[in-house]
Design a protein around this motif. Structure first.
Motif, PDB file in Angstrom:
ATOM      1  N   TRP A 164     -33.638 -38.087 -57.972  1.00  0.00           N
ATOM      2  CA  TRP A 164     -35.064 -38.236 -57.682  1.00  0.00           C
ATOM      3  C   TRP A 164     -35.294 -38.835 -56.285  1.00  0.00           C
ATOM      4  O   TRP A 164     -36.261 -38.479 -55.603  1.00  0.00           O
ATOM      5  N   GLU A 165     -34.385 -39.689 -55.842  1.00  0.00           N
ATOM      6  CA  GLU A 165     -34.502 -40.245 -54.480  1.00  0.00           C
ATOM      7  C   GLU A 165     -34.474 -39.132 -53.435  1.00  0.00           C
ATOM      8  O   GLU A 165     -34.969 -39.287 -52.328  1.00  0.00           O
ATOM      9  N   ILE A 166     -33.836 -38.013 -53.792  1.00  0.00           N
ATOM     10  CA  ILE A 166     -33.731 -36.875 -52.880  1.00  0.00           C
ATOM     11  C   ILE A 166     -34.907 -35.924 -53.090  1.00  0.00           C
ATOM     12  O   ILE A 166     -35.546 -35.489 -52.136  1.00  0.00           O
ATOM     13  N   THR A 167     -35.188 -35.600 -54.357  1.00  0.00           N
ATOM     14  CA  THR A 167     -36.176 -34.545 -54.623  1.00  0.00           C
ATOM     15  C   THR A 167     -37.606 -35.000 -54.354  1.00  0.00           C
ATOM     16  O   THR A 167     -38.491 -34.172 -54.188  1.00  0.00           O
ATOM     17  N   ARG A 168     -37.857 -36.301 -54.320  1.00  0.00           N
ATOM     18  CA  ARG A 168     -39.230 -36.775 -54.117  1.00  0.00           C
ATOM     19  C   ARG A 168     -39.694 -36.628 -52.660  1.00  0.00           C
ATOM     20  O   ARG A 168     -40.872 -36.812 -52.377  1.00  0.00           O
ATOM     21  N   CYS A 169     -38.783 -36.304 -51.748  1.00  0.00           N
ATOM     22  CA  CYS A 169     -39.126 -36.338 -50.322  1.00  0.00           C
ATOM     23  C   CYS A 169     -39.663 -35.004 -49.798  1.00  0.00           C
ATOM     24  O   CYS A 169     -39.681 -34.005 -50.494  1.00  0.00           O
ATOM     25  N   ILE A 170     -40.087 -35.031 -48.533  1.00  0.00           N
ATOM     26  CA  ILE A 170     -40.755 -33.865 -47.945  1.00  0.00           C
ATOM     27  C   ILE A 170     -39.887 -32.597 -47.974  1.00  0.00           C
ATOM     28  O   ILE A 170     -40.371 -31.534 -48.380  1.00  0.00           O
ATOM     29  N   PRO A 171     -38.596 -32.640 -47.560  1.00  0.00           N
ATOM     30  CA  PRO A 171     -37.825 -31.396 -47.563  1.00  0.00           C
ATOM     31  C   PRO A 171     -37.772 -30.724 -48.936  1.00  0.00           C
ATOM     32  O   PRO A 171     -37.958 -29.508 -49.038  1.00  0.00           O
TER      33      PRO A 171
END
Ligand code: FAD
Length: 383
Positions: free
Chosen positions: A329-336
């Motif tokens: 989730w730390e990755i998927t929550r971001c703009i990219p």
């Protein structure tokens, strides 16, 4: 007569804008519904202006397609640059990678232009309040705006609300988040040098917060308390500056966020989820790749199942409300990842047919690769 669209996208943040462009590129008559009066969501109104890396930090680009186009367009009407030597770097620091810092206002202008060029119909100032659903198919959304209340029919829907608004209305299970108090505000500071998170030397991102209290963001009282407390902290900061002798002509707040800066409000529990340790794992239904902005190396394949609703055939999640938890989730929550999942959800909605639900994943993967995306991490690292 009731309005009708092929695809209705709820929420005009990065994910919703990507979804709407993708759906429209596939020939779908597409409507984007946004409750505020701008596109970009947290990335613009929330002043979150760092487009995190599209590369793995070792010189391999992993995210492409509409997301890359958004990154390039974000600098069209304002400053910001991609480090020219990002490809040569190994184990690069975040700011040495394929990323940029953009002006939120310039991003609004560029994103809106991107949508209009792709013939997306945008309706601002329009809140989605409920849906009509027959068994496992959503038939329409009810909206409220200055025309009053009306119903708009659609063939397929994208939940890009950032808080799983549509998924909840459709009876899908959701997971909720806990948010520490944090604020990002733009300030003018005449005395500083060009720095890491700066567009130009004089404009600085003022960040702060405290982990002492957590907020859920799911009710109006909690949202209001959060906003009031962040603004109290910003006032306190400038009072302290004044007491220390800074004069208000040289350092002052330029803009404060017009939406609460919650990281996670609610996310849909999809057909599958990703979580800790699932980086560099191959998924047959991958729709594309994202990197880890915190460190060089890890690459995540995003399974189509994280976008798919369980009880609703024609609903696809995008952005920070997809099905992911923990480290993922730390990755998927971001703009990219919002751009990537938006693009996939948009294609899925455009290609959805009630009688051919099973073949959808292959069609979405085909659309993603046709637009330059890579599905599997090993292929990206071979390039
Ligand atoms: C403090 C903080 C720091 C961050 N730092 C970074 C960073 O440096 N880089 C990075 O890449 N990411 C960062 N992020 C994460 C990132 O900004 C967001 O998660 C991402 O922009 C989410 O995009 P989205 O499109 O999924 O959702 P959102 O931006 O939330 O967009 C959702 C949109 O839906 C609209 N909407 C909601 N409900 C309705 C409704 N009922 N009807 C109509 N419209 C509706 C909203 O108005 C909004 O425009 C940060 C987040 C926070 C909070």
């Amino acid at each position: 007569m009731k309005e009708e669209y092929d695809v209705i996208v709820v929420g005009g943040g990065i994910a919703g804008a990507a979804a709407a462009v993708a759906a429209s590129k596939k020939g779908a008559k597409t409507l984007l519904l946004e409750k505020t009066c701008y596109v970009g969501g947290l990335a613009t109104g929330g002043l979150i202006n760092i487009f995190l890396p599209l590369c793995d930090g070792n010189g391999h680009q992993v995210t492409f397609g509409i997301t890359e186009e958004m990154l390039r367009r974000s600098m069209k009407y304002g400053p910001g640059k991609v480090p020219p030597d990002w490809k040569e770097k190994k184990n690069a620091a975040e700011e040495e990678r394929l990323r940029c810092v953009f002006s939120p206002a310039a991003m609004i202008l560029a994103l809106e232009e991107f949508l209009l060029e792709n013939k997306v119909e945008i309706r601002y100032d329009t809140l989605v309040t409920s849906i009509r659903k027959d068994e496992c198919i959503i038939r329409s959304v009810t909206v409220e705006n200055s025309d009053g209340r009306s119903e708009i029919a659609g063939r397929a829907f994208v939940d890009a609300s950032g808080s799983a608004v549509l998924a909840k209305m459709a009876g899908e299970d959701v997971s909720f988040g806990k948010n520490v108090l944090s604020y990002w505000a733009l300030e003018y500071e005449g005395s500083r040098q060009y720095g890491r998170d700066r567009m130009v030397p004089e404009i600085n991102m003022l960040t702060g917060g405290t982990a002492e209290r957590t907020f859920c963001g799911v009710n109006a009282k909690d949202v209001t308390d959060y906003l009031l407390e962040t603004r109290t902290m910003i006032r306190r900061f400038y009072r302290e500056q004044a007491a220390a002798g800074t004069d208000r002509f040289h350092r002052w707040p330029l803009f404060i966020a017009s939406m609460p800066q919650f990281r996670k409000i609610a996310a849909m529990k999809g057909r599958c989820g990703i979580s800790d340790g699932m980086n560099n794992r191959t998924f047959a239904d991958s729709i594309g790749l994202v990197s880890d902005w915190r460190k060089s190396g890890p690459v995540w394949e995003i399974p189509f199942g994280t976008l798919e609703a369980v009880r609703t055939d024609n609903l696809f999640a995008a952005g920070r409300c997809i099905s992911s938890t923990g480290d993922a989730w730390e990755i998927t929550r971001c703009i990219p990842c919002s751009g990537l999942t938006g693009e996939a959800a948009g294609y899925a909605a455009a290609l959805f047919r009630e009688d051919r639900r099973e073949s959808l994943v292959g069609s979405v993967q085909h659309a993603m690769t046709e637009n330059g995306n890579i599905l599997h991490w090993e292929e990206a690292l071979r390039r």
